[in-house]
Design a protein around this motif. Structure first.
Motif: not given
Length: 708
Positions: A645-647, A697, A642-643, A572, A566
């Motif tokens: 990472r999203k934060d 990710k 994953e949580g 990011d 990504n």
């Protein structure tokens, strides 16, 4: 231990080309002598340059190469002998090795039996190597522009070579190139010393003798003198200081051999002109430094750096001449500024139809229309995200779409003004100044003024959201248009400055709060033409990789790992590079990275063999406690990672991943992944694939280089 001095004397070389040429000549000479085993351990190199010369002094060279042995491999044995007698192939190989045929050996390698020999090479003298090889290095120096000066002869160089000097201690090495043979003679300052030759007896006296001849060959010494003289001249004006300008200091350093500074004055009547115009005329057209007071307000003085040392009446003559030239330039600028006010920027937009942007892409009017549509699309993206939620990173940043579209409409209108035609460096700046003077919305005026920013990595990005979006749209339209015509940059060639434009886009996204991705910009700029969009996006990603590595200093393998997953969101990607760089020093992370490399290799090799498995392969076929523990622990932690990472909390995400180490180590210690049972093998490969998908990710950890 000896010293080697080499100098190329030239007609005046453009200042912008000197630093690169000095560095390249130094590297070429150093590499040549190192490659040929002609330097002592711990040798040192000093380099010099002025507008009329490039020179390099190598301390610690060896007068004679040491003898060397070289292992040679010759023809196959079956081709070397016939009926027990050596063939011509064997004889030719023996002659090449310099030994009799009966002293050839037979070796066996992966291809079979071959003849071999140990050849003894007598060391060459320093003079022999330099005379043969140095001319090739001179000819290979890169110049952005070069020339021929001897009719019907092939050599090309930036300027005609007037003399060369080459000394090994006190001995002359008659290096020859372009019809010039090196001697022990050089020349001093053309005006202050004249054309009398200067004999250099040894490399150590080179700089001192030229100093006596009014030439400072050391670049840093000239720069230091210029700065001191600027300070000294400024002190004669009460409350003033010279405006710091590093690029101009560099430029005048490379324009001079014996610099001195002269203070000049201009009339107060020019001060009402925009400061940007006055400074541009002084800096870009005359190489003058501006003076300002403690409040950064421009003062009616300038500093000129001369390549001479005037005395007596000569000082006033030179001062008067410089003032007269500057006065004429300011009068031109004032006339153009006042003349341009007769036609508003809005009226000038129609005139852009007569200004060609690129023949296949049409006029600047057509570019304006494309850019306008693009800023609307990007502006809507940004506005929606800015106000989507209270947690958006763009919260509190306002965006005036009306001002943005007005700026996009008027941004190129100043190309039709007389001031920009005369002072092309002011495009964009003039538009912003005229917009402000003509009462156009301040946000639009600022966006126009700054929309060419950043011009380079050292330049600031536009200060407003409108300016940032306009700059991105302008650059992205140019990139998309040129890519659509198949005019992508190749190698070192980039005639349309597309790399610089893409670097600017990346820098703006890196240093602003714009919630845009590279893919969205590429899609909007190409009207979502799939193939073209992918090409532009790939180009932008390439520049992001360069930015992360060469500008922000990310390690090559870390950047590669981040770019593998990504690489669309610039900020990011920056956060992930920082987090991985910080985490990679930990022992657990290093072990996990090595394990991920092993996992990836196993999965790819299995796919290559035609194995059928998926990340959803049933875990009930897993029989060993360690593999069940890994499956359970990896599945449980995947949701946490994953949580996080999203934060954007990559530090904690990486720490959580590293905590998998004991489970991964136990798995590889106890389990054979490629088990003979098809269902078990598929389950184990599926588990590894699931872990790779869930945990890669943040970065592709298999790209991280682990010592050992």
């Amino acid at each position: 231990m000896a010293d080697f001095l080499f100098e190329i004397g030239l007609e005046e070389v453009p200042a912008r080309m000197l630093p690169g040429a000095e560095a390249e000549l130094t590297k070429r000479v150093s590499d040549l002598l190192t490659r040929e085993r002609l330097v002592e351990e711990g040798f040192s190199v000093e380099s010099y340059s002025t507008p009329r010369r490039l020179a390099v002094w190598v301390k610690g060279v060896i007068a004679q190469q040491a003898d060397a042995e070289e292992e040679l491999v010759g023809p196959p044995v079956k081709a070397a002998y016939k009926d027990g007698k050596p063939t011509k192939a064997a004889e030719a190989f023996a002659e090449k090795a310099g030994i009799p045929v009966d002293q050839l050996r037979t070796i066996t390698n992966a291809k079979g039996e071959y003849l071999a020999a140990t050849a003894k090479r007598a060391g060459k003298s320093f003079s022999e190597v330099v005379l043969a090889e140095l001319p090739k290095e001179i000819a290979a120096i890169y110049w952005a522009k070069n020339m021929r000066w001897r009719p019907f002869l092939p050599e090309r160089f930036v300027r005609p070579i007037k003399w060369m000097l080459a000394l090994l201690d006190g001995a002359v090495l008659p290096v020859e190139w372009a019809g010039v043979t090196a001697s022990n003679v050089t020349y001093g300052h053309r005006v202050l010393f004249g054309y009398e030759p200067i004999t250099i007896a040894a490399p150590a006296e080179y700089a001192d003798k030229l100093y006596q001849a009014k030439v400072m060959v050391n670049v840093e010494h000239r720069r230091e003198r210029i700065r001191k003289d600027l300070d000294k001249a400024t002190r004669t004006v009460e409350g003033a200081r010279w405006r710091e300008d590093h690029p101009l200091v560099d430029k005048v350093t490379h324009l001079t051999e014996w610099p001195s500074v002269l203070l000049g004055k201009f009339e107060d009547e020019f001060l009402p002109l925009p400061e940007e115009v006055l400074v541009t005329v002084m800096r870009d057209h005359q190489n003058y430094f501006a003076l300002e007071n403690g409040e950064h307000k421009l003062q009616p003085y300038f500093l000129a750096v001369l390549n001479t040392e005037p005395a007596g009446e000569g000082v006033e003559i030179i001062r008067h001449g410089n003032e007269r030239v500057l006065r004429a330039r300011f009068n031109d600028a004032r006339f153009f500024y006042e003349f341009d006010q007769r036609v508003s920027l809005l009226e000038r937009v129609e005139l852009l139809k007569n200004v060609t942007f690129q023949k296949e892409l049409g006029s600047y009017y057509a570019k304006m229309e494309r850019t306008n549509a693009l800023v609307v699309t990007l502006g809507q993206f940004v506005r929606e995200r800015m106000y989507a939620s209270a947690s958006t990173r763009g919260q509190g940043v306002s965006l005036k779409l009306d001002a943005l579209t007005a700026a996009a409409t008027l941004a190129k209108a100043d190309l039709t003004t007389e001031l920009v035609k005369e002072f092309t460096e002011l495009q964009g700046i003039v538009g912003g100044l005229y917009a402000k003077a003509q009462g156009i919305d301040e946000a639009a005026a600022i966006a126009i003024y700054e929309h060419y920013q950043p011009a380079g990595m050292e330049d600031a990005i536009p200060s407003t959201v409108e300016g940032q979006l306009l700059s991105i749209a302008d650059k992205a339209d140019t990139i998309a248009g040129m890519f659509g015509l198949g005019m992508q940059p190749t190698g070192s060639k980039d005639p349309f400055g597309l790399r610089r434009a893409a670097n600017g886009i990346v820098k703006i996204l890196a240093e602003s709060d714009l919630p845009l991705t590279l893919g969205e910009i590429a899609g909007a700029a190409t009207n979502n033409n799939e193939a073209l969009c992918e090409s532009v996006k790939s180009f932008l990603s390439e520049r992001l990789e360069w930015y992360l590595r060469d500008v922000r200093g990310g390690a090559y393998d870390v950047v590669k790992a981040v770019m593998a997953t990504n690489p669309d969101d610039v900020r990011d990607a920056m956060k992930r590079v920082d987090a991985v760089s910080a985490a990679r020093t930990g022992a657990d992370f290093a072990a996990i990275a090595a394990a991920f490399k092993r996992m990836k290799n196993l999965v790819e090799q299995a796919k290559a063999k035609g194995e059928v498995f998926s990340p959803g392969s049933k875990h009930e076929f897993l029989t060993e406690p360690v593999e069940r523990a890994l499956a359970e622990e990896a599945g449980r932690r995947a949701a946490w990672v994953e949580g996080l990472r999203k934060d954007g909390d990559y530090t904690l995400a990486l720490a959580t991943i590293a905590e998998l180490r004991p489970f991964v180590d136990a798995f590889f210690d106890k389990v054979m992944v490629m088990a003979p049972e098809p269902q078990l093998r598929a389950a184990r490969l599926g588990l590894l694939l699931r872990i790779l998908l869930d945990y890669s990710k943040v970065a592709d950890f298999s790209e991280i280089v682990i010592a050992g």
